[in-house]
Motif scaffolding. Structure first.
Motif, PDB file in Angstrom:
ATOM      1  N   ASP A 137       0.828  -1.212   0.000  1.00 30.43           N
ATOM      2  CA  ASP A 137       0.000   0.000   0.000  1.00 30.43           C
ATOM      3  C   ASP A 137       0.858   1.258   0.000  1.00 30.43           C
ATOM      4  O   ASP A 137       0.548   2.239  -0.683  1.00 30.43           O
ATOM      5  CB  ASP A 137      -0.921   0.018   1.223  1.00 30.43           C
ATOM      6  CG  ASP A 137      -2.018  -1.042   1.139  1.00 30.43           C
ATOM      7  OD1 ASP A 137      -2.295  -1.511   0.026  1.00 30.43           O
ATOM      8  OD2 ASP A 137      -2.567  -1.403   2.191  1.00 30.43           O
ATOM      9  N   CYS A 145       2.269   1.938  -3.493  1.00 28.41           N
ATOM     10  CA  CYS A 145       1.227   2.389  -4.429  1.00 28.41           C
ATOM     11  C   CYS A 145       0.700   3.775  -4.064  1.00 28.41           C
ATOM     12  O   CYS A 145       0.553   4.639  -4.927  1.00 28.41           O
ATOM     13  CB  CYS A 145       0.085   1.377  -4.458  1.00 28.41           C
ATOM     14  SG  CYS A 145       0.526  -0.193  -5.224  1.00 28.41           S
ATOM     15  N   ASP A 146       0.431   3.995  -2.783  1.00 27.63           N
ATOM     16  CA  ASP A 146      -0.126   5.273  -2.350  1.00 27.63           C
ATOM     17  C   ASP A 146       0.842   6.427  -2.579  1.00 27.63           C
ATOM     18  O   ASP A 146       0.429   7.558  -2.853  1.00 27.63           O
ATOM     19  CB  ASP A 146      -0.518   5.217  -0.867  1.00 27.63           C
ATOM     20  CG  ASP A 146      -1.679   4.267  -0.606  1.00 27.63           C
ATOM     21  OD1 ASP A 146      -2.329   3.839  -1.580  1.00 27.63           O
ATOM     22  OD2 ASP A 146      -1.915   3.930   0.577  1.00 27.63           O
ATOM     23  N   LYS A 185       2.970   6.446  -4.974  1.00 29.85           N
ATOM     24  CA  LYS A 185       3.255   6.437  -6.422  1.00 29.85           C
ATOM     25  C   LYS A 185       4.673   5.993  -6.753  1.00 29.85           C
ATOM     26  O   LYS A 185       5.201   6.279  -7.834  1.00 29.85           O
ATOM     27  CB  LYS A 185       2.966   7.805  -7.054  1.00 29.85           C
ATOM     28  CG  LYS A 185       1.489   8.197  -6.994  1.00 29.85           C
ATOM     29  CD  LYS A 185       1.227   9.507  -7.721  1.00 29.85           C
ATOM     30  CE  LYS A 185      -0.262   9.802  -7.833  1.00 29.85           C
ATOM     31  NZ  LYS A 185      -0.991   9.789  -6.567  1.00 29.85           N
ATOM     32  N   SER A 243       3.160   1.594  -9.620  1.00 31.10           N
ATOM     33  CA  SER A 243       1.876   1.879 -10.270  1.00 31.10           C
ATOM     34  C   SER A 243       0.786   0.893  -9.875  1.00 31.10           C
ATOM     35  O   SER A 243      -0.397   1.155 -10.085  1.00 31.10           O
ATOM     36  CB  SER A 243       2.053   1.866 -11.792  1.00 31.10           C
ATOM     37  OG  SER A 243       2.531   0.599 -12.224  1.00 31.10           O
ATOM     38  N   SER A 244       1.185  -0.239  -9.307  1.00 35.53           N
ATOM     39  CA  SER A 244       0.218  -1.255  -8.905  1.00 35.53           C
ATOM     40  C   SER A 244       0.857  -2.153  -7.843  1.00 35.53           C
ATOM     41  O   SER A 244       2.083  -2.159  -7.664  1.00 35.53           O
ATOM     42  CB  SER A 244      -0.198  -2.110 -10.101  1.00 35.53           C
ATOM     43  OG  SER A 244       0.918  -2.859 -10.578  1.00 35.53           O
ATOM     44  N   LYS A 245       0.012  -2.913  -7.148  1.00 35.30           N
ATOM     45  CA  LYS A 245       0.546  -3.848  -6.147  1.00 35.30           C
ATOM     46  C   LYS A 245       1.363  -4.953  -6.811  1.00 35.30           C
ATOM     47  O   LYS A 245       2.332  -5.448  -6.234  1.00 35.30           O
ATOM     48  CB  LYS A 245      -0.599  -4.440  -5.326  1.00 35.30           C
ATOM     49  CG  LYS A 245      -1.233  -3.437  -4.371  1.00 35.30           C
ATOM     50  CD  LYS A 245      -2.228  -4.098  -3.435  1.00 35.30           C
ATOM     51  CE  LYS A 245      -2.782  -3.064  -2.438  1.00 35.30           C
ATOM     52  NZ  LYS A 245      -3.736  -3.675  -1.482  1.00 35.30           N
ATOM     53  N   ALA A 260       4.666  -3.394  -7.314  1.00 31.22           N
ATOM     54  CA  ALA A 260       5.314  -3.232  -6.008  1.00 31.22           C
ATOM     55  C   ALA A 260       5.891  -4.557  -5.527  1.00 31.22           C
ATOM     56  O   ALA A 260       7.023  -4.622  -5.025  1.00 31.22           O
ATOM     57  CB  ALA A 260       4.311  -2.677  -5.011  1.00 31.22           C
TER      58      ALA A 260
END
Length: 406
Positions: free
Chosen positions: A342, A345-346, A348, A351-353, A356
């Protein structure tokens, strides 16, 4: 009268930016030496918000001709951009709205200002828009133009042949695109069109139209696309690949330093003002040192000496000396514990889990405090965050944690 110094003219013609001149280089040089003032133009379809260094080399070349005393026109294809040039395309381009195109043009004008002296009073470069004539043409006007070019002539384009052989659609508006670009030459009554080697067909259609409508010849000066000599890869505004002119000084410096060694001399020749003798000496040495000189020279052109020096120092600080950047984006949070996927992603950083997770598993995520540095290896964990802790992803992405006080 224009400047007719043969050494200056030869330097422009033989530097390496120009790859072909039609009908002949000898005829073109003869006219340049005659002192006749020529009207040059180069066109750009504003299909994206930015330009890259391959566009920049075209403006640099046009400015050299302008400084010889010739008239120079930068044509923004605000009308043709809404159609989409089929050059190099195996499928139909997305058509843009007029609002999108004009927004792109506004940004482009700002980007090329460091390369061309628009404040010159005696012989300033001119900016034109092809909507000024193409949008006003009547059906009978187009029929008259279409009568000058045969269908077999237009079908000579290799990408048209490829589309047809593969059973892919070829729309009428794409088929007529060369006529529209070609008519730009007629509308402006030019003597010379400068274009990339991928645009020679369109430029020659314009040459045909000039001869049939105006009764005059037009020179076509084709310039290199600056492709990678090993991979053939091109800078592309529509694909987002290359070194872009809207990059910050540090970003531009870093993008140049990331270029493969085989691109060093190409960028020196086309995007700096150093002599060929100076370039030859630089590229004969260590590639890393040559890239550093190259990056500094190009950033200096766009942002000035001070910004170029600052970018170089900051780059070396981050990538050579492994220190943190002078300025890091702050990410404010309220909780001290944060699920790591999180967090990435939060903030930036990813771009996605899925991305990540991949970054963590690849060892690309690090947390740094004043006294400690540690890789984050478990993508399932919650991490305990501290004020001013830095999270780094790869070599280029950083955030600094700021914990809000409730």
């Amino acid at each position: 009268m224009t400047i007719t110094n043969e050494q200056q003219i030869d330097e422009i013609l033989n530097r390496g930016t120009i790859t072909e001149i039609l009908p002949t280089k000898e005829d073109f040089k003869k006219v340049l030496l005659s002192g006749k003032k020529l009207r040059f133009y180069i066109g750009f379809d504003a299909t994206s918000p930015t330009l890259h260094l391959s566009h920049a080399k075209n403006i640099i070349l046009m400015e050299k001709f302008r400084k010889l005393g010739h008239e120079v026109i930068i044509l923004f294809g605000d009308f043709t951009a809404r159609i989409g040039d089929p050059t190099g395309q195996n499928s139909t381009r997305k058509q843009l709205s007029r609002k999108e195109v004009l927004n792109n043009v506004k940004k482009w004008k700002k980007l090329i200002e460091p390369l061309m002296n628009f404040k010159e009073k005696k012989n300033p470069p001119k900016i034109k828009y092809n909507s000024d004539w193409l949008s006003k043409m009547r059906t009978e006007d187009w029929i008259e133009i279409e009568s000058k070019i045969t269908v077999p002539r237009l079908l000579e384009r290799d990408m048209f042949q490829k589309r047809i052989s593969e059973g892919k659609p070829l729309f009428v508006h794409e088929f007529l695109y060369p006529l529209m670009q070609g008519y730009d030459s007629v509308a402006m009554d030019v003597d010379v069109e400068v274009c990339g080697t991928d645009q020679i067909f369109n430029a020659l259609v314009g040459r045909d139209l000039m001869e049939k409508i105006k009764g005059k010849n037009k020179f076509v000066v084709a310039v290199t696309l600056m492709e990678n000599p090993k991979t053939g890869e091109l800078m592309s505004k529509s694909k987002g690949t290359g070194i872009f002119l809207n990059a910050s000084p540090l970003e531009m410096y870093g993008q140049i330093m990331a270029q493969p060694d085989e691109m060093i001399e190409i960028l020196f020749v086309n995007n700096t003002y150093l002599s060929l003798e100076e370039i030859k000496k630089i590229v004969s040495g260590n590639p890393r040192d040559a890239k550093a000189i190259l990056a500094r020279e190009i950033v200096k052109i766009f942002y000035g000496e001070k910004k170029a020096e600052e970018a170089e120092n900051e780059f070396n600080k981050i990538y050579r000396d492994r220190q943190l950047p002078s300025e890091i984006e702050v990410f404010e949070i309220e909780q001290k514990k944060y699920p790591v996927l999180d967090l990435l992603c939060d903030s930036k950083l990813a771009s996605s889990k899925k991305e990540a997770k991949r970054l963590i598993e690849g060892g690309g995520v690090t947390k740094k405090t004043k006294d400690n540095e540690e890789k984050i290896n478990n993508w399932k964990q919650e991490i305990l965050l501290e004020d001013n802790m830095v999270i780094q992803v790869g070599k280029k992405k950083f955030i600094k944690i700021k914990i809000k006080v409730k």
